[in-house]
Design a protein around this motif. Structure first.
Motif, mmCIF file in Angstrom:
data_model
loop_
_atom_site.group_PDB
_atom_site.id
_atom_site.type_symbol
_atom_site.label_atom_id
_atom_site.label_comp_id
_atom_site.label_asym_id
_atom_site.label_seq_id
_atom_site.Cartn_x
_atom_site.Cartn_y
_atom_site.Cartn_z
ATOM 1 N N GLY A 1 -4.678 45.166 43.837
ATOM 2 C CA GLY A 1 -6.234 45.480 44.359
ATOM 3 C C GLY A 1 -6.932 44.220 43.268
ATOM 4 N N HIS A 2 -6.785 44.289 42.166
ATOM 5 C CA HIS A 2 -7.365 43.461 41.238
ATOM 6 C C HIS A 2 -7.059 41.904 41.630
ATOM 7 C CE1 HIS A 2 -8.509 41.889 37.510
ATOM 8 N NE2 HIS A 2 -7.614 41.261 37.157
ATOM 9 N N VAL A 3 -6.063 41.377 42.147
ATOM 10 C CA VAL A 3 -6.075 39.974 42.451
ATOM 11 C C VAL A 3 -6.781 39.843 43.606
ATOM 12 C CG1 VAL A 3 -3.777 39.712 41.344
ATOM 13 C CG2 VAL A 3 -3.902 40.184 43.768
ATOM 14 N N ILE A 4 -7.199 40.745 44.620
ATOM 15 C CA ILE A 4 -7.883 40.703 45.644
ATOM 16 C C ILE A 4 -9.028 40.303 45.187
ATOM 17 C CG2 ILE A 4 -8.855 41.719 47.788
ATOM 18 C CD1 ILE A 4 -5.983 43.110 47.997
ATOM 19 N N VAL A 5 -9.756 41.169 44.410
ATOM 20 C CA VAL A 5 -11.120 41.459 43.845
ATOM 21 C C VAL A 5 -11.504 40.296 42.983
ATOM 22 C CG1 VAL A 5 -12.354 42.679 42.109
ATOM 23 C CG2 VAL A 5 -11.321 44.047 43.958
ATOM 24 N N THR B 1 -4.752 56.674 44.118
ATOM 25 C CA THR B 1 -5.246 55.878 45.072
ATOM 26 C C THR B 1 -4.672 56.346 46.316
ATOM 27 O OG1 THR B 1 -5.065 53.868 43.575
ATOM 28 C CG2 THR B 1 -5.055 53.425 45.976
ATOM 29 N N SER B 2 -5.251 56.514 47.426
ATOM 30 C CA SER B 2 -4.837 57.245 48.553
ATOM 31 C C SER B 2 -4.362 56.127 49.401
ATOM 32 C CB SER B 2 -6.223 57.547 49.321
ATOM 33 O OG SER B 2 -7.112 56.543 49.918
ATOM 34 N N GLN B 3 -3.502 56.737 50.464
ATOM 35 C CA GLN B 3 -2.683 55.972 51.475
ATOM 36 C C GLN B 3 -3.831 55.027 52.382
ATOM 37 O OE1 GLN B 3 0.831 55.339 51.599
ATOM 38 N NE2 GLN B 3 -0.316 53.704 52.922
ATOM 39 N N PRO C 1 -21.564 35.671 49.408
ATOM 40 C CA PRO C 1 -21.209 37.198 49.362
ATOM 41 C C PRO C 1 -19.627 37.234 49.387
ATOM 42 C CG PRO C 1 -22.044 36.581 51.459
ATOM 43 C CD PRO C 1 -22.165 35.458 50.789
ATOM 44 N N MET C 2 -19.154 38.525 48.685
ATOM 45 C CA MET C 2 -17.942 38.699 48.640
ATOM 46 C C MET C 2 -17.657 39.538 50.063
ATOM 47 S SD MET C 2 -17.001 39.687 44.787
ATOM 48 C CE MET C 2 -17.983 41.118 44.741
ATOM 49 N N HIS C 3 -16.220 39.315 50.393
ATOM 50 C CA HIS C 3 -15.739 40.203 51.618
ATOM 51 C C HIS C 3 -15.062 41.368 51.394
ATOM 52 C CE1 HIS C 3 -17.778 36.682 53.902
ATOM 53 N NE2 HIS C 3 -17.002 35.963 52.874
ATOM 54 N N ILE C 4 -15.541 42.188 50.486
ATOM 55 C CA ILE C 4 -14.568 43.280 50.301
ATOM 56 C C ILE C 4 -15.594 44.393 49.918
ATOM 57 C CG2 ILE C 4 -12.409 42.167 49.078
ATOM 58 C CD1 ILE C 4 -13.873 42.708 46.279
ATOM 59 N N PRO C 5 -15.149 45.453 50.200
ATOM 60 C CA PRO C 5 -16.199 46.715 49.858
ATOM 61 C C PRO C 5 -16.713 46.639 48.473
ATOM 62 C CG PRO C 5 -14.283 47.450 51.140
ATOM 63 C CD PRO C 5 -14.128 45.907 50.691
ATOM 64 N N ASP C 6 -17.708 47.127 48.122
ATOM 65 C CA ASP C 6 -18.325 47.529 46.715
ATOM 66 C C ASP C 6 -17.309 48.451 45.979
ATOM 67 O OD1 ASP C 6 -20.484 45.822 47.022
ATOM 68 O OD2 ASP C 6 -21.863 47.299 47.490
ATOM 69 N N SER C 7 -16.805 49.557 46.816
ATOM 70 C CA SER C 7 -16.101 50.349 46.063
ATOM 71 C C SER C 7 -14.808 49.736 45.545
ATOM 72 C CB SER C 7 -15.687 51.536 47.058
ATOM 73 O OG SER C 7 -14.922 51.237 48.025
ATOM 74 N N ASN D 1 -13.511 49.792 41.471
ATOM 75 C CA ASN D 1 -12.062 50.250 41.115
ATOM 76 C C ASN D 1 -11.085 49.236 40.579
ATOM 77 O OD1 ASN D 1 -12.846 52.786 42.194
ATOM 78 N ND2 ASN D 1 -12.008 52.615 44.142
ATOM 79 N N TYR D 2 -11.119 47.771 41.071
ATOM 80 C CA TYR D 2 -10.297 46.893 40.610
ATOM 81 C C TYR D 2 -10.729 45.742 39.725
ATOM 82 C CZ TYR D 2 -7.456 49.737 43.690
ATOM 83 O OH TYR D 2 -6.851 50.746 44.252
ATOM 84 N N GLN D 3 -12.083 45.790 39.286
ATOM 85 C CA GLN D 3 -12.759 44.592 38.676
ATOM 86 C C GLN D 3 -12.025 44.538 37.217
ATOM 87 O OE1 GLN D 3 -16.848 45.061 37.701
ATOM 88 N NE2 GLN D 3 -16.877 47.055 37.916
ATOM 89 N N ASN D 4 -12.270 43.392 36.481
ATOM 90 C CA ASN D 4 -11.938 43.586 35.057
ATOM 91 C C ASN D 4 -12.461 44.581 34.409
ATOM 92 O OD1 ASN D 4 -10.551 40.916 34.883
ATOM 93 N ND2 ASN D 4 -12.058 39.707 34.535
ATOM 94 N N GLY D 5 -11.788 45.212 33.457
ATOM 95 C CA GLY D 5 -12.255 46.237 32.623
ATOM 96 C C GLY D 5 -12.013 47.496 33.160
ATOM 97 N N SER D 6 -11.492 47.787 34.582
ATOM 98 C CA SER D 6 -11.375 48.899 35.172
ATOM 99 C C SER D 6 -9.957 49.480 35.084
ATOM 100 C CB SER D 6 -11.692 48.745 36.909
ATOM 101 O OG SER D 6 -10.624 47.794 37.345
#
Length: 151
Positions: free
Chosen positions: A43-47, A81-83, A60-66, A70-75
């Protein structure tokens, strides 16, 4: 840019192999002495790619804010994590490669806001951001190879 994109596609294929090879429980496991798990790294590499390539280009980024939260630096992962979220990450993993290639070919990356990474790299252009992204993904792939030894 052909080589940069080829390297990135190969990297993302390796990440996809982790998603295809490990159970939800294994993806969520945070081994003793480690601060994250397999799914957090993916998730982190995508973000990170979205921030480095799109946000720093003023787009704009093409990923949900959530997902960003959840996966940005420092998280840090909570191991829950759900399926459904794993499935979303799996879809974005390869979809963002294609989206970025199409956007590059369409010439939408016109500006770039220079950025100094926490590791000391200065990114002054979009091309440098893409090349750094490949380096960054390699680091996280190495971390994942260490994590898998404990699963």
């Amino acid at each position: 840019m052909d080589a940069t994109f080829r390297i990135w596609e190969t990297s993302r294929g390796l990440y996809k192999n982790f998603l295809d090879s490990y159970s939800l429980e294994q993806l969520n496991t945070i081994p003793a002495g480690m601060s994250n798990n397999l799914i957090w790294n993916i998730g982190h590499v995508i973000v990170s790619q979205q921030k480095l390539v799109y946000a720093l280009s003023g787009l704009p980024m093409h990923i949900p804010d959530s997902l960003f939260e959840n996966y940005q630096n420092g998280s840090q992962p909570d191991g829950k994590t759900s399926q459904a979220e794993v499935d979303e990450i799996k879809q974005l993993l390869l979809e963002m490669v294609e989206k970025t290639k199409v956007d590059f070919e369409a010439g939408i990356f016109k500006e770039f806001h220079p950025y100094q990474t926490k590791t000391g790299f200065y990114l002054g252009t979009w091309k440098e951001a893409m090349e750094f992204n490949n380096y960054h993904e390699g680091i996280h792939l190495g971390i994942m190879m260490s994590i898998k030894k404990f699963l």
